[in-house]
Design a protein around this motif. Structure first.
Motif, PDB file in Angstrom:
ATOM      1  N   THR A   1       0.829  -1.208   0.000  1.00  0.00           N
ATOM      2  CA  THR A   1       0.000   0.000   0.000  1.00  0.00           C
ATOM      3  C   THR A   1       0.863   1.258   0.000  1.00  0.00           C
ATOM      4  O   THR A   1       0.620   2.199  -0.772  1.00  0.00           O
ATOM      5  N   ILE A   2       1.862   1.288   0.854  1.00  0.00           N
ATOM      6  CA  ILE A   2       2.739   2.454   0.956  1.00  0.00           C
ATOM      7  C   ILE A   2       3.473   2.698  -0.364  1.00  0.00           C
ATOM      8  O   ILE A   2       3.494   3.820  -0.884  1.00  0.00           O
ATOM      9  N   ILE A   3       4.071   1.642  -0.920  1.00  0.00           N
ATOM     10  CA  ILE A   3       4.836   1.789  -2.165  1.00  0.00           C
ATOM     11  C   ILE A   3       3.924   2.180  -3.322  1.00  0.00           C
ATOM     12  O   ILE A   3       4.261   3.060  -4.130  1.00  0.00           O
TER      13      ILE A   3
ATOM     14  N   LYS B   1       0.927   3.748  -3.289  1.00  0.00           N
ATOM     15  CA  LYS B   1       0.443   5.123  -3.179  1.00  0.00           C
ATOM     16  C   LYS B   1       1.580   6.127  -3.366  1.00  0.00           C
ATOM     17  O   LYS B   1       1.389   7.200  -3.963  1.00  0.00           O
ATOM     18  N   TRP B   2       2.763   5.785  -2.854  1.00  0.00           N
ATOM     19  CA  TRP B   2       3.924   6.685  -2.988  1.00  0.00           C
ATOM     20  C   TRP B   2       4.293   6.860  -4.455  1.00  0.00           C
ATOM     21  O   TRP B   2       4.546   7.987  -4.909  1.00  0.00           O
ATOM     22  N   CYS B   3       4.322   5.755  -5.194  1.00  0.00           N
ATOM     23  CA  CYS B   3       4.673   5.828  -6.621  1.00  0.00           C
ATOM     24  C   CYS B   3       3.630   6.622  -7.406  1.00  0.00           C
ATOM     25  O   CYS B   3       3.968   7.432  -8.282  1.00  0.00           O
ATOM     26  N   LYS B   4       2.353   6.401  -7.102  1.00  0.00           N
ATOM     27  CA  LYS B   4       1.294   7.133  -7.801  1.00  0.00           C
ATOM     28  C   LYS B   4       1.346   8.622  -7.476  1.00  0.00           C
ATOM     29  O   LYS B   4       1.139   9.464  -8.354  1.00  0.00           O
ATOM     30  N   ALA B   5       1.632   8.937  -6.225  1.00  0.00           N
ATOM     31  CA  ALA B   5       1.725  10.346  -5.835  1.00  0.00           C
ATOM     32  C   ALA B   5       2.905  11.018  -6.512  1.00  0.00           C
ATOM     33  O   ALA B   5       2.856  12.217  -6.838  1.00  0.00           O
ATOM     34  N   LEU B   6       3.950  10.260  -6.744  1.00  0.00           N
ATOM     35  CA  LEU B   6       5.155  10.807  -7.360  1.00  0.00           C
ATOM     36  C   LEU B   6       4.883  11.293  -8.779  1.00  0.00           C
ATOM     37  O   LEU B   6       5.501  12.260  -9.251  1.00  0.00           O
ATOM     38  N   VAL B   7       3.940  10.636  -9.472  1.00  0.00           N
ATOM     39  CA  VAL B   7       3.607  11.032 -10.850  1.00  0.00           C
ATOM     40  C   VAL B   7       2.276  11.773 -10.912  1.00  0.00           C
ATOM     41  O   VAL B   7       1.681  11.928 -11.985  1.00  0.00           O
ATOM     42  N   GLY B   8       1.785  12.213  -9.753  1.00  0.00           N
ATOM     43  CA  GLY B   8       0.581  13.038  -9.723  1.00  0.00           C
ATOM     44  C   GLY B   8      -0.720  12.297  -9.847  1.00  0.00           C
ATOM     45  O   GLY B   8      -1.765  12.901 -10.142  1.00  0.00           O
ATOM     46  N   LYS B   9      -0.733  10.988  -9.597  1.00  0.00           N
ATOM     47  CA  LYS B   9      -1.959  10.208  -9.726  1.00  0.00           C
ATOM     48  C   LYS B   9      -2.580   9.841  -8.386  1.00  0.00           C
ATOM     49  O   LYS B   9      -3.508   9.017  -8.327  1.00  0.00           O
ATOM     50  N   HIS B  10      -2.055  10.424  -7.315  1.00  0.00           N
ATOM     51  CA  HIS B  10      -2.622  10.166  -5.996  1.00  0.00           C
ATOM     52  C   HIS B  10      -2.339  11.369  -5.101  1.00  0.00           C
ATOM     53  O   HIS B  10      -1.371  12.114  -5.315  1.00  0.00           O
TER      54      HIS B  10
ATOM     55  N   GLU C   1      -0.258   7.519   4.018  1.00  0.00           N
ATOM     56  CA  GLU C   1       0.622   6.432   3.574  1.00  0.00           C
ATOM     57  C   GLU C   1       1.736   6.965   2.675  1.00  0.00           C
ATOM     58  O   GLU C   1       2.862   6.453   2.694  1.00  0.00           O
ATOM     59  N   VAL C   2       1.424   7.992   1.894  1.00  0.00           N
ATOM     60  CA  VAL C   2       2.442   8.623   1.034  1.00  0.00           C
ATOM     61  C   VAL C   2       3.485   9.318   1.910  1.00  0.00           C
ATOM     62  O   VAL C   2       4.694   9.191   1.691  1.00  0.00           O
ATOM     63  N   ARG C   3       3.008  10.050   2.911  1.00  0.00           N
ATOM     64  CA  ARG C   3       3.924  10.718   3.839  1.00  0.00           C
ATOM     65  C   ARG C   3       4.786   9.693   4.572  1.00  0.00           C
ATOM     66  O   ARG C   3       5.982   9.911   4.785  1.00  0.00           O
ATOM     67  N   LEU C   4       4.185   8.574   4.944  1.00  0.00           N
ATOM     68  CA  LEU C   4       4.942   7.542   5.649  1.00  0.00           C
ATOM     69  C   LEU C   4       6.049   6.990   4.756  1.00  0.00           C
ATOM     70  O   LEU C   4       7.158   6.725   5.228  1.00  0.00           O
ATOM     71  N   GLY C   5       5.751   6.846   3.471  1.00  0.00           N
ATOM     72  CA  GLY C   5       6.777   6.398   2.537  1.00  0.00           C
ATOM     73  C   GLY C   5       7.957   7.348   2.499  1.00  0.00           C
ATOM     74  O   GLY C   5       9.121   6.928   2.545  1.00  0.00           O
ATOM     75  N   TRP C   6       7.662   8.657   2.424  1.00  0.00           N
ATOM     76  CA  TRP C   6       8.732   9.662   2.417  1.00  0.00           C
ATOM     77  C   TRP C   6       9.486   9.664   3.752  1.00  0.00           C
ATOM     78  O   TRP C   6      10.715   9.806   3.790  1.00  0.00           O
TER      79      TRP C   6
END
Length: 278
Positions: free
Chosen positions: A67-69, A71-80, A86-91
């Motif tokens: 889940t973390i990976i 959402k993090w990957c999707k957020a990185l390309v603007g898709k989340h 969970e994105v913040r936790l990844g960072w």
């Protein structure tokens, strides 16, 4: 055959102590010295068998990690949503992993040499045991991982970096920092496990790469070392499940007293010559 027996015992010791705040590297070092007098199993052996226990963490937290990976990957390309917890936790895991990488590379010679002195191990067991006890007693127990900020993520990472010294404990250092910062025990423990994955796996793979060119660094050989790694994985799954249940309702007092008692016993064994410091 004795090397295989030693490896099996050390694999069990690694699994039983990796996730508890009592320092797995200290226990592997002490038991290794008792079973192989004058022959420290080595920092490389410890780094490699830790891959087994971290594999157990990956299996246990597999859904969380995916889940973390994802959402993090999707957020990185603007898709989340980049503000998703969970994105913040990844960072935060990435940021928190930086200190141990820097310290591990800068002080590699000390980590493999002088810092493995059992005098230092005994001291760290007692000193950090008491600090963990104070942190657990003083912690406000009101924050969860969703409340963590960047500064706290870095402090978690610095605390984890202290674990390069046998006797400090990776989980002990991060849980100590979390409790001082007011995080509840389950949150501090969960983040401790997740934060350890990049550091321990990276350290283990680095140890493998280094050992391929330095056969003398493998005191027990590859076969026994792989056995210890497999054992640490299988038993590690059981210990993770037990520990996370334990911290939901119990304090860390038992681990504090154990660390202090072990440190004192270690001082006695060193002082009487039963164990060699290096």
């Amino acid at each position: 055959m004795y090397d295989w027996l030693v490896a099996a015992v050390l694999g069990i010791v690694q699994a039983l102590t990796e996730f508890l705040p009592i320092s797995s590297s200290a226990h592997v070092r002490i038991v290794g010295e008792l079973m192989l007098p004058g022959s420290d199993p080595g920092a490389f052996f410890t780094a490699i068998i830790q891959i087994g226990t971290e594999a157990a963490v990956v299996v246990y937290f597999w859904r969380d990690i995916v889940t973390i990976i994802s959402k993090w990957c999707k957020a990185l390309v603007g898709k989340h949503d980049r503000q998703d917890p969970e994105v913040r936790l990844g960072w935060l895991i990435i940021v928190g992993s930086i200190p141990i990488v820097i310290i591990g590379l800068l002080f590699q010679d000390y980590i493999e040499g002088a810092l493995r002195s059992l005098w230092i191990t005994a001291t760290m067991l007692i000193v950090f045991g008491l600090i963990i006890g104070i942190a657990d007693w003083a912690g406000k127990r009101e924050r969860t991982l969703e409340d963590m900020n960047w500064g706290q993520g870095i402090l978690f990472g610095l605390a984890q970096a202290l674990a390069v010294i046998p006797g400090v404990s990776r989980s002990g250092g991060t849980i100590m920092a979390g409790r001082f910062m007011g995080f509840d025990r389950p949150s501090a423990a969960r983040y401790s496990f997740l934060l350890a994955i990049p550091a321990v796996v990276g350290s283990g793979l680095y140890g493998v790469a280094q050992t391929l060119g330095r056969s003398e660094a493998m005191v027990l050989g590859w076969g026994p070392t792989m056995l210890a790694t497999v054992i640490s994985f299988a038993l590690g799954l059981v210990v993770i499940h037990w520990f996370l249940k334990y911290v939901e309702t119990k304090s860390f007092a038992i681990f504090v007293w154990y660390r202090v008692a072990l440190g004192i016993v270690l001082y006695i064994l060193l002082g009487t010559g039963v164990l060699a410091a290096i």
